[in-house]
Write a protein that holds these residues in place. Structure first.
Motif, PDB file in Angstrom:
ATOM      1  N   TRP A 185     -12.025   1.533  17.074  1.00 48.42           N
ATOM      2  CA  TRP A 185     -11.296   2.741  16.672  1.00 48.42           C
ATOM      3  C   TRP A 185      -9.802   2.463  16.594  1.00 48.42           C
ATOM      4  O   TRP A 185      -9.123   2.878  15.643  1.00 48.42           O
ATOM      5  N   LEU A 186      -9.282   1.760  17.592  1.00 52.62           N
ATOM      6  CA  LEU A 186      -7.846   1.480  17.637  1.00 52.62           C
ATOM      7  C   LEU A 186      -7.420   0.618  16.452  1.00 52.62           C
ATOM      8  O   LEU A 186      -6.373   0.849  15.842  1.00 52.62           O
ATOM      9  N   THR A 187      -8.233  -0.370  16.108  1.00 54.64           N
ATOM     10  CA  THR A 187      -7.894  -1.247  14.981  1.00 54.64           C
ATOM     11  C   THR A 187      -7.866  -0.480  13.675  1.00 54.64           C
ATOM     12  O   THR A 187      -6.984  -0.680  12.834  1.00 54.64           O
ATOM     13  N   HIS A 188      -8.818   0.428  13.490  1.00 53.83           N
ATOM     14  CA  HIS A 188      -8.831   1.246  12.270  1.00 53.83           C
ATOM     15  C   HIS A 188      -7.582   2.127  12.197  1.00 53.83           C
ATOM     16  O   HIS A 188      -6.947   2.231  11.137  1.00 53.83           O
ATOM     17  N   HIS A 189      -7.225   2.745  13.319  1.00 49.54           N
ATOM     18  CA  HIS A 189      -6.027   3.583  13.361  1.00 49.54           C
ATOM     19  C   HIS A 189      -4.774   2.743  13.094  1.00 49.54           C
ATOM     20  O   HIS A 189      -3.868   3.158  12.363  1.00 49.54           O
ATOM     21  N   PHE A 190      -4.725   1.566  13.678  1.00 51.55           N
ATOM     22  CA  PHE A 190      -3.591   0.662  13.487  1.00 51.55           C
ATOM     23  C   PHE A 190      -3.466   0.262  12.022  1.00 51.55           C
ATOM     24  O   PHE A 190      -2.365   0.231  11.459  1.00 51.55           O
ATOM     25  N   GLU A 191      -4.576  -0.060  11.373  1.00 44.76           N
ATOM     26  CA  GLU A 191      -4.558  -0.525   9.986  1.00 44.76           C
ATOM     27  C   GLU A 191      -3.958   0.526   9.060  1.00 44.76           C
ATOM     28  O   GLU A 191      -3.181   0.220   8.159  1.00 44.76           O
ATOM     29  N   GLN A 192      -4.294   1.808   9.322  1.00 50.14           N
ATOM     30  CA  GLN A 192      -3.769   2.879   8.477  1.00 50.14           C
ATOM     31  C   GLN A 192      -2.256   3.004   8.616  1.00 50.14           C
ATOM     32  O   GLN A 192      -1.543   3.208   7.627  1.00 50.14           O
ATOM     33  N   ARG A 193      -1.744   2.897   9.828  1.00 52.11           N
ATOM     34  CA  ARG A 193      -0.303   3.023  10.037  1.00 52.11           C
ATOM     35  C   ARG A 193       0.447   1.771   9.599  1.00 52.11           C
ATOM     36  O   ARG A 193       1.526   1.845   9.006  1.00 52.11           O
ATOM     37  N   TYR A 194      -0.118   0.612   9.879  1.00 55.49           N
ATOM     38  CA  TYR A 194       0.590  -0.638   9.630  1.00 55.49           C
ATOM     39  C   TYR A 194       0.738  -0.919   8.136  1.00 55.49           C
ATOM     40  O   TYR A 194       1.739  -1.494   7.702  1.00 55.49           O
ATOM     41  N   SER A 195      -0.261  -0.512   7.342  1.00 54.93           N
ATOM     42  CA  SER A 195      -0.204  -0.786   5.909  1.00 54.93           C
ATOM     43  C   SER A 195       1.012  -0.114   5.264  1.00 54.93           C
ATOM     44  O   SER A 195       1.682  -0.709   4.419  1.00 54.93           O
ATOM     45  N   GLY A 196       1.307   1.133   5.685  1.00 56.58           N
ATOM     46  CA  GLY A 196       2.490   1.811   5.149  1.00 56.58           C
ATOM     47  C   GLY A 196       3.777   1.121   5.548  1.00 56.58           C
ATOM     48  O   GLY A 196       4.700   0.968   4.735  1.00 56.58           O
ATOM     49  N   ALA A 197       3.850   0.678   6.813  1.00 56.83           N
ATOM     50  CA  ALA A 197       5.052  -0.019   7.281  1.00 56.83           C
ATOM     51  C   ALA A 197       5.215  -1.356   6.571  1.00 56.83           C
ATOM     52  O   ALA A 197       6.338  -1.767   6.241  1.00 56.83           O
ATOM     53  N   ALA A 198       4.096  -2.049   6.329  1.00 54.94           N
ATOM     54  CA  ALA A 198       4.168  -3.338   5.641  1.00 54.94           C
ATOM     55  C   ALA A 198       4.684  -3.164   4.221  1.00 54.94           C
ATOM     56  O   ALA A 198       5.527  -3.941   3.748  1.00 54.94           O
ATOM     57  N   ARG A 199       4.207  -2.131   3.536  1.00 59.23           N
ATOM     58  CA  ARG A 199       4.680  -1.880   2.165  1.00 59.23           C
ATOM     59  C   ARG A 199       6.167  -1.540   2.166  1.00 59.23           C
ATOM     60  O   ARG A 199       6.945  -2.025   1.334  1.00 59.23           O
ATOM     61  N   ARG A 200       6.566  -0.709   3.115  1.00 56.38           N
ATOM     62  CA  ARG A 200       7.981  -0.320   3.185  1.00 56.38           C
ATOM     63  C   ARG A 200       8.872  -1.531   3.441  1.00 56.38           C
ATOM     64  O   ARG A 200       9.932  -1.670   2.834  1.00 56.38           O
ATOM     65  N   ALA A 201       8.434  -2.432   4.315  1.00 57.86           N
ATOM     66  CA  ALA A 201       9.237  -3.621   4.623  1.00 57.86           C
ATOM     67  C   ALA A 201       9.373  -4.522   3.400  1.00 57.86           C
ATOM     68  O   ALA A 201      10.454  -5.059   3.123  1.00 57.86           O
ATOM     69  N   GLN A 202       8.289  -4.702   2.652  1.00 59.15           N
ATOM     70  CA  GLN A 202       8.359  -5.571   1.477  1.00 59.15           C
ATOM     71  C   GLN A 202       9.240  -4.970   0.397  1.00 59.15           C
ATOM     72  O   GLN A 202       9.976  -5.683  -0.287  1.00 59.15           O
ATOM     73  N   ASP A 203       9.182  -3.645   0.231  1.00 60.36           N
ATOM     74  CA  ASP A 203      10.069  -2.998  -0.733  1.00 60.36           C
ATOM     75  C   ASP A 203      11.528  -3.110  -0.302  1.00 60.36           C
ATOM     76  O   ASP A 203      12.423  -3.349  -1.124  1.00 60.36           O
ATOM     77  N   GLN A 204      11.781  -2.929   0.985  1.00 60.61           N
ATOM     78  CA  GLN A 204      13.153  -3.045   1.480  1.00 60.61           C
ATOM     79  C   GLN A 204      13.662  -4.481   1.350  1.00 60.61           C
ATOM     80  O   GLN A 204      14.853  -4.700   1.099  1.00 60.61           O
ATOM     81  N   GLN A 238      21.278  -1.985   4.314  1.00 61.07           N
ATOM     82  CA  GLN A 238      19.938  -2.385   3.884  1.00 61.07           C
ATOM     83  C   GLN A 238      19.283  -3.278   4.942  1.00 61.07           C
ATOM     84  O   GLN A 238      18.073  -3.166   5.211  1.00 61.07           O
ATOM     85  N   SER A 239      20.091  -4.150   5.556  1.00 62.20           N
ATOM     86  CA  SER A 239      19.550  -5.036   6.596  1.00 62.20           C
ATOM     87  C   SER A 239      19.077  -4.239   7.802  1.00 62.20           C
ATOM     88  O   SER A 239      18.025  -4.544   8.393  1.00 62.20           O
ATOM     89  N   ARG A 240      19.857  -3.215   8.177  1.00 63.77           N
ATOM     90  CA  ARG A 240      19.453  -2.379   9.307  1.00 63.77           C
ATOM     91  C   ARG A 240      18.146  -1.659   9.020  1.00 63.77           C
ATOM     92  O   ARG A 240      17.267  -1.553   9.892  1.00 63.77           O
ATOM     93  N   SER A 241      18.015  -1.157   7.796  1.00 59.60           N
ATOM     94  CA  SER A 241      16.779  -0.457   7.438  1.00 59.60           C
ATOM     95  C   SER A 241      15.587  -1.403   7.525  1.00 59.60           C
ATOM     96  O   SER A 241      14.529  -1.044   8.068  1.00 59.60           O
ATOM     97  N   LEU A 242      15.771  -2.615   7.003  1.00 61.15           N
ATOM     98  CA  LEU A 242      14.684  -3.594   7.059  1.00 61.15           C
ATOM     99  C   LEU A 242      14.396  -3.989   8.504  1.00 61.15           C
ATOM    100  O   LEU A 242      13.229  -4.128   8.897  1.00 61.15           O
ATOM    101  N   ARG A 243      15.471  -4.148   9.293  1.00 57.45           N
ATOM    102  CA  ARG A 243      15.289  -4.520  10.700  1.00 57.45           C
ATOM    103  C   ARG A 243      14.517  -3.450  11.454  1.00 57.45           C
ATOM    104  O   ARG A 243      13.593  -3.752  12.226  1.00 57.45           O
ATOM    105  N   GLU A 244      14.858  -2.172  11.221  1.00 55.58           N
ATOM    106  CA  GLU A 244      14.156  -1.089  11.907  1.00 55.58           C
ATOM    107  C   GLU A 244      12.681  -1.054  11.510  1.00 55.58           C
ATOM    108  O   GLU A 244      11.801  -0.824  12.353  1.00 55.58           O
ATOM    109  N   THR A 245      12.408  -1.290  10.231  1.00 61.28           N
ATOM    110  CA  THR A 245      11.019  -1.303   9.788  1.00 61.28           C
ATOM    111  C   THR A 245      10.257  -2.462  10.415  1.00 61.28           C
ATOM    112  O   THR A 245       9.112  -2.301  10.870  1.00 61.28           O
ATOM    113  N   GLU A 246      10.887  -3.642  10.444  1.00 64.18           N
ATOM    114  CA  GLU A 246      10.225  -4.803  11.035  1.00 64.18           C
ATOM    115  C   GLU A 246      10.009  -4.602  12.537  1.00 64.18           C
ATOM    116  O   GLU A 246       8.973  -5.005  13.079  1.00 64.18           O
TER     117      GLU A 246
END
Length: 602
Positions: A185-204, A238-246
């Motif tokens: 259950w935890l891994t499924h919940h993590f995957e949903q949240r992490y995917s959005g953060a991963a996309r945001r980091a790559q865009d940043q 921009q670096s701070r935004s990326l740092r916070e996301t990472e």
């Protein structure tokens, strides 16, 4: 394009995104399969260790048989060597083919970017495209080389290890597997949240690359106006935004890792306690308990790596989505001529350049805004030079960009020698039409290579003639002449020198149609006069449309067309329009003199 947010609409699942890599990964499928086989064999050999340990504890150690210990100890050594060797083989097997996969993807992306229309590049920051061609490619290649392999291997090893634990003692196995429910259950919940953060980091990361690129290309402006601190602040933001996301990603992964590591340890402790009781009551041998604990410990890596593998799978999925956002962009296609359309030159009356009812608006223009071009009707006769004049922002450059189909007209037709340009293959069209832009672009190549981009088959004599037409005699004073490297963007040259090389590039191939967008704006009066004199010889043999802002450039033309409020307001010679068109007279003299009575300005 806004890149800090993922595209609108439901997100593609991680598995579906990763499956899109198959067309590229299939060229290395046997190597990947070999890598999986090597890693799987190595991991399964680790599970053989508990079986050997059980025999050692219940056999030679229990019986104090030293002679029987050495063969089993040697077997453990061989298993360890086999594991190390097979993991080494795994890396060697996939290194070269996956490098080819990455090269193929990068090549396809670059080719796609060359084919996409200018309107696409107008919307996309260059840093976003650069990050897709570099860091995203590395992410996808690394996924195929390591996380993909170990997602398969670790799941298989976990199933085999679980079966072995049940074979040793089902009671201890049930206790050890208690954490699997919460972890799933935890891994499924993590995957949903992490995917959005991963996309945001790559865009940043792409946004940050854009800032760096703009700063490097615009370094002269930044220094001249003392704005380097402003750009540094923008970079820092921009670096701070990326740092916070990472850091957010790291926090999510750390929380998951703590649970993934902690829960199995608690379960293992409980299994150890129960096993000790069973051994004490002679319900289990010591060797069996040692084998069970060794098996459980061997499964720690498959379980503990789950969080990292899921995280990297999401990174790779978002990188794949970003890659295919570009690859899925529709390409402009050449329209095949219908039965009623002429594939060859039309009648003599239709020769030259003809625009009929041409309309244009930019794709991102507000819905309630008028078209930039509102029904252009214009005929440039064969061998004629037509000057196009108009106020700043009237759409002159956009109109000239329609001829080589850098932009597509949203209405009406553009024809060359009676052929609708939509029926002419782009490769042929761009051999027929040569363009010189007001803002010249040069590449990190030699002078000759930059000029001959206009006609790759041209020889030395044509190169020299084109440079002479553009009055680019400064080339002779360069260290290596036409072999001199001009550097990125040609910034080692002056603006006038770059503009003359761009003009030479346009005329070197003796094109049938020539489009010049204010090509002499950066030249001094003396050089401009020399270029105009030489250019007249070229214009005598071609059909040309020249954007002009100064009377000296207008005088190169046989006739002049006035673009006003999205339409051709008047057509005539320079002297005729000075008398008949108030719009033209104001553009050329700056004076809105009254129009003579009885003469129309349209």
């Amino acid at each position: 394009m806004s890149t800090n947010q993922a595209p609108d609409g439901p997100r593609r699942s991680t598995v579906r995104s990763l499956l899109r890599l198959w067309p590229y990964a299939r060229i290395a499928r046997w190597r990947i399969a070999g890598s999986v086989a090597a890693a799987l064999t190595a991991s399964v050999s680790v599970l053989a260790v508990p079986v050997v340990l059980r025999r050692i504890v219940d056999g030679p150690i229990a019986d104090h048989d030293m002679a029987g210990l050495w063969p089993l100890a040697g077997l453990l050594l061989l298993l360890g060597l086999a594991e190390a060797g097979l993991f080494g083989v795994r890396r060697v097997v996939v290194a070269r083919p996956l490098a080819r996969v990455e090269a193929a993807m990068r090549g396809d992306l670059f080719a796609k970017l060359q084919r996409l229309p200018v309107s696409f590049h107008d919307r996309w920051p260059s840093g976003q495209l650069l990050s897709r061609a570099t860091s995203d490619m590395f992410t996808m290649r690394l996924f195929l080389a390591f996380p993909l392999v170990f997602l398969i291997v670790n799941c298989t090893v976990f199933l085999v290890g679980t079966g072995l634990m049940f074979a040793l003692d089902w009671r201890l196995a049930l206790i050890a597997l208690i954490p699997m429910g919460p972890l799933t259950w935890l891994t499924h919940h993590f995957e949903q949240r992490y995917s959005g953060a991963a996309r945001r980091a790559q865009d940043q990361n792409g946004d940050l690359a854009t800032v760096v690129e703009e700063s490097v290309l615009g370094i002269r402006i930044l220094k001249a106006f003392g704005r380097h601190r402003t750009m540094a602040e923008r970079f820092a933001e921009q670096s701070r935004s990326l740092r916070e996301t990472e850091l957010g990603k790291a926090g999510m992964l750390a929380n998951l890792w703590a649970v993934i590591v902690g829960l199995p340890e608690l379960a293992l402790g409980a299994a150890l306690a129960l096993g000790a009781v069973l051994v004490a009551h002679d319900e289990m041998s010591a060797g069996t308990l040692v084998a069970f604990l060794s098996t459980a410990l061997a499964l720690r890596w498959p379980v503990e790596s789950l969080g990292w593998l899921v995280a990297y799978a999401n990174e790779a999925a978002t990188a794949t989505d970003r890659f295919y956002e570009v690859m899925d962009e529709p390409e402009p296609s050449d329209t095949e001529p219908s039965d009623t359309e002429q594939a060859g030159p039309g009648p003599a009356a239709e020769r030259g350049i003809r625009l009929s009812g041409v309309r244009f608006r930019y794709p991102d223009a507000p819905a309630d805004s008028p078209d930039l071009l509102c029904g252009i009707d214009l005929h440039v006769r064969p061998g004629e030079t037509m000057a196009l004049v108009g106020a700043t922002g009237s759409g002159k450059t956009t109109l000239t960009a329609l001829l080589p189909r850098l932009y597509e007209a949203t209405g009406g037709t553009v024809a060359l020698d009676g052929r609708d340009i939509r029926t002419i293959p782009r490769a042929e069209l761009r051999e027929l039409v040569a363009v010189a832009f007001e803002e010249p672009t040069l590449f990190s190549a030699s002078v000759a290579e930059n000029v001959l981009m206009g006609a790759p088959a041209a020889g030395t004599e044509q190169l020299a003639a084109a440079l002479d037409t553009a009055q680019a005699h400064f080339v002779d004073r360069l260290p290596a002449g036409t072999a001199t490297q001009v550097g990125e963007q040609g910034l080692s040259l002056s603006g006038g020198q770059r503009q003359r090389l761009a003009l030479a590039r346009a005329v070197v191939g003796d094109p049938r149609f020539l489009v010049l967008d204010d090509p002499l704006s950066a030249l001094d009066v003396h050089t401009e006069a020399l270029v105009e004199q030489a250019l007249r010889r070229v214009l005598d043999g071609t059909t040309a449309l020249v954007v002009a802002h100064r009377p000296s450039t207008v005088m190169l033309a046989d006739r002049v067309a006035v673009l006003h409020e999205g339409r051709i307001a008047a057509v005539g010679t320079h002297h005729e329009l000075l008398q008949s068109s108030a719009v033209y007279r104001e553009l050329m003299t700056g004076e809105a003199a009254p129009v003579p009575e009885g003469i129309s300005t349209r």
